[in-house]
Motif scaffolding. Sequence first.
Motif: not given
Length: 89
Positions: A48-61
């Motif tokens: 099963r390939p990794l699902d990269l949806q909704s992986t954005e950081p919670v805060v900008t660094i």
Amino acid sequence: GAAEPASRGAVVATLAHPQHRNAIGTHNGPYAIYRAVGIAKQIIDPSRPLDLQSTEPVVTIGPYPSWYNADAIVALDPWGAMVSAPDSA
């Protein structure tokens, strides 16, 4: 060391296509341990390939100037967490 992702190009740390790699290390950091254990315990399907949806950081660094020092070793991909963002470069 490029300050823009389009100039720098992609960091490719794939395990499936080693001939395309241009990075040292694993492509998903600590998650690799959890994935390996899940596969070993037959909880996760290894195909099963990794699902990269909704992986954005919670805060900008950053970005910080030290991230683009050509004489230093980079321990992170500054834009990697934004790979699935609609406006990512």
